[in-house]
Design a protein around this motif. Structure first.
Motif, PDB file in Angstrom:
ATOM      1  N   UNK A 123     -16.794  23.210 -76.097  1.00  0.00           N
ATOM      2  CA  UNK A 123     -16.339  21.855 -75.809  1.00  0.00           C
ATOM      3  C   UNK A 123     -15.049  21.599 -76.578  1.00  0.00           C
ATOM      4  N   UNK A 124     -14.115  20.938 -75.943  1.00  0.00           N
ATOM      5  CA  UNK A 124     -12.883  20.539 -76.608  1.00  0.00           C
ATOM      6  C   UNK A 124     -12.817  19.028 -76.659  1.00  0.00           C
ATOM      7  N   UNK A 125     -12.946  18.476 -77.845  1.00  0.00           N
ATOM      8  CA  UNK A 125     -12.759  17.036 -78.058  1.00  0.00           C
ATOM      9  C   UNK A 125     -11.274  16.866 -78.338  1.00  0.00           C
ATOM     10  N   UNK A 126     -10.533  16.561 -77.295  1.00  0.00           N
ATOM     11  CA  UNK A 126      -9.077  16.650 -77.369  1.00  0.00           C
ATOM     12  C   UNK A 126      -8.437  15.429 -78.020  1.00  0.00           C
ATOM     13  N   UNK A 127      -8.997  14.257 -77.797  1.00  0.00           N
ATOM     14  CA  UNK A 127      -8.462  13.033 -78.386  1.00  0.00           C
ATOM     15  C   UNK A 127      -9.585  12.242 -79.049  1.00  0.00           C
ATOM     16  N   UNK A 128      -9.204  11.249 -79.811  1.00  0.00           N
ATOM     17  CA  UNK A 128     -10.205  10.431 -80.503  1.00  0.00           C
ATOM     18  C   UNK A 128     -11.108   9.681 -79.531  1.00  0.00           C
ATOM     19  N   UNK A 129     -10.644   9.476 -78.292  1.00  0.00           N
ATOM     20  CA  UNK A 129     -11.466   8.790 -77.289  1.00  0.00           C
ATOM     21  C   UNK A 129     -12.724   9.586 -76.948  1.00  0.00           C
ATOM     22  N   UNK A 183     -25.317  13.947 -83.571  1.00  0.00           N
ATOM     23  CA  UNK A 183     -25.056  13.293 -84.852  1.00  0.00           C
ATOM     24  C   UNK A 183     -24.218  14.164 -85.766  1.00  0.00           C
ATOM     25  N   UNK A 184     -24.460  15.467 -85.716  1.00  0.00           N
ATOM     26  CA  UNK A 184     -23.679  16.397 -86.537  1.00  0.00           C
ATOM     27  C   UNK A 184     -22.227  16.449 -86.070  1.00  0.00           C
ATOM     28  N   UNK A 185     -22.009  16.388 -84.760  1.00  0.00           N
ATOM     29  CA  UNK A 185     -20.635  16.385 -84.251  1.00  0.00           C
ATOM     30  C   UNK A 185     -19.932  15.095 -84.650  1.00  0.00           C
ATOM     31  N   UNK A 186     -20.628  13.968 -84.575  1.00  0.00           N
ATOM     32  CA  UNK A 186     -20.024  12.706 -85.010  1.00  0.00           C
ATOM     33  C   UNK A 186     -19.637  12.753 -86.479  1.00  0.00           C
ATOM     34  N   UNK A 187     -20.499  13.333 -87.283  1.00  0.00           N
ATOM     35  CA  UNK A 187     -20.187  13.452 -88.710  1.00  0.00           C
ATOM     36  C   UNK A 187     -18.967  14.351 -88.915  1.00  0.00           C
ATOM     37  N   UNK A 206     -11.657  14.959 -73.100  1.00  0.00           N
ATOM     38  CA  UNK A 206     -12.743  15.905 -73.336  1.00  0.00           C
ATOM     39  C   UNK A 206     -12.709  16.977 -72.257  1.00  0.00           C
ATOM     40  N   UNK A 207     -12.829  18.247 -72.666  1.00  0.00           N
ATOM     41  CA  UNK A 207     -12.893  19.351 -71.709  1.00  0.00           C
ATOM     42  C   UNK A 207     -14.129  20.187 -72.001  1.00  0.00           C
ATOM     43  N   UNK A 263     -13.056  16.069 -89.619  1.00  0.00           N
ATOM     44  CA  UNK A 263     -12.072  16.957 -88.993  1.00  0.00           C
ATOM     45  C   UNK A 263     -11.077  16.231 -88.118  1.00  0.00           C
ATOM     46  N   UNK A 264     -11.484  15.115 -87.519  1.00  0.00           N
ATOM     47  CA  UNK A 264     -10.635  14.452 -86.546  1.00  0.00           C
ATOM     48  C   UNK A 264     -10.508  15.264 -85.274  1.00  0.00           C
ATOM     49  N   UNK A 265      -9.548  14.903 -84.440  1.00  0.00           N
ATOM     50  CA  UNK A 265      -9.304  15.620 -83.184  1.00  0.00           C
ATOM     51  C   UNK A 265      -7.875  16.143 -83.175  1.00  0.00           C
ATOM     52  N   UNK A 266      -7.593  17.184 -82.393  1.00  0.00           N
ATOM     53  CA  UNK A 266      -8.497  17.901 -81.491  1.00  0.00           C
ATOM     54  C   UNK A 266      -9.498  18.758 -82.266  1.00  0.00           C
ATOM     55  N   UNK A 267     -10.679  18.883 -81.704  1.00  0.00           N
ATOM     56  CA  UNK A 267     -11.748  19.649 -82.337  1.00  0.00           C
ATOM     57  C   UNK A 267     -12.474  20.462 -81.280  1.00  0.00           C
ATOM     58  N   UNK A 268     -12.552  21.758 -81.490  1.00  0.00           N
ATOM     59  CA  UNK A 268     -13.309  22.635 -80.608  1.00  0.00           C
ATOM     60  C   UNK A 268     -14.716  22.780 -81.179  1.00  0.00           C
ATOM     61  N   UNK A 269     -15.729  22.637 -80.337  1.00  0.00           N
ATOM     62  CA  UNK A 269     -17.120  22.691 -80.799  1.00  0.00           C
ATOM     63  C   UNK A 269     -17.841  23.834 -80.094  1.00  0.00           C
ATOM     64  N   UNK A 270     -18.558  24.646 -80.871  1.00  0.00           N
ATOM     65  CA  UNK A 270     -19.387  25.710 -80.314  1.00  0.00           C
ATOM     66  C   UNK A 270     -20.626  25.869 -81.193  1.00  0.00           C
TER      67      UNK A 270
END
Length: 252
Positions: free
Chosen positions: A156-162, A80-84, A121-122, A89-96
């Motif tokens: 994690x790399x959320x590379x596109x909005x998909x 839920x925090x990543x969705x928020x 997603x990577x 932030x939009x994408x691309x977004x790196x998450x750690x």
């Protein structure tokens, strides 16, 4: 490239933080610097233009602001925090995560550069042999596949909005954590059979899972086994402090 650091607290406080004498895990010091400081510094050194920290109001937020990070209020659960954060932030977004004490800029660069150009997603994961070579005796959680035993690297790399669809699926998995049969059912019979027979590689497994939710998902293997070492337990903390030559009191 924007980056998100998950630094929220567990309800009732984190036992490791309490043992270390601080209010939040992100404030535990290693090598004279809080975990959050180490992680944000590595992300900036990797070239991330903006760093967002997901945390509650209080000392972690104060530290994050001192580090020049933007704040994202936490939602229900990590997904839920990543969705928020995606909304901001939009994408691309790196998450750690804030407990990724050994995070290095080259691991971040390795994930970004190693992600296929057509993926949404990577995910970075490390193979057991590399982890045990880098930190003998480290206890990690492994997933067994045809090409080895793998552990996550919290990168994690959320590379596109998909990629949002994958995070939404993560939210549903969190909701069903006490009903594991629902989680298993999402994998599909063919995938389960391949996994059970030891014929499924990790890369193919990720790709098949992604296909099921309309996301092109890819594996980026870690070149350094230390990428899979975070600070979840007192033993992890002791191991990491020894690795960086920290003279601070060790938590036991």
């Amino acid at each position: 490239m924007n980056a998100l650091v998950l630094a929220g607290s567990r309800p009732g406080g984190d036992p490791l933080a309490l043992e270390a004498g601080v209010t939040h895990k992100a404030l535990i010091e290693i090598g004279g610097r809080p975990l959050l400081t180490r992680v944000v510094g590595a992300l900036r050194d990797a070239g991330c233009t903006r760093v967002f920290v997901c945390c509650e109001a209080g000392p972690v937020e104060d530290l994050a602001r001192d580090l020049g990070a933007d704040i994202v209020p936490p939602a229900a659960g990590p997904s839920g925090s990543v969705l928020r954060a995606l909304e901001t932030c939009g994408t691309p977004l790196l998450v750690t995560t804030a407990d990724h004490a050994l995070l290095r800029p080259e691991w971040v660069s390795g994930l970004v550069e190693g992600a296929p150009a057509d993926c949404d997603l990577a995910v970075m994961m490390a193979e057991r042999a590399r982890i045990e070579a880098a930190m003998p005796g480290s206890r990690r959680t492994y997933l067994r596949f045809a090409d080895g035993h793998w552990s996550g690297c919290n990168l994690f790399l959320l590379r596109t909005s998909a990629a949002r669809a994958a995070v939404e699926e993560w939210t549903r998995v969190e909701a069903d954590r006490k009903r594991p049969w629902k989680i298993v059912a999402r994998l599909g019979l063919g995938l389960l059979v391949s996994y059970g027979l030891g014929r499924l590689t990790l890369a193919r497994g990720l790709a098949r899972l992604g296909e099921g939710i309309g996301v092109r998902a890819a594996l980026v293997p870690a070149s350094d086994g230390l990428a899979a070492v975070d600070v979840d337990t007192a033993q992890d903390l002791e191991d990491v402090r020894l690795l960086v030559g920290d003279g601070a009191r060790q938590v036991r």
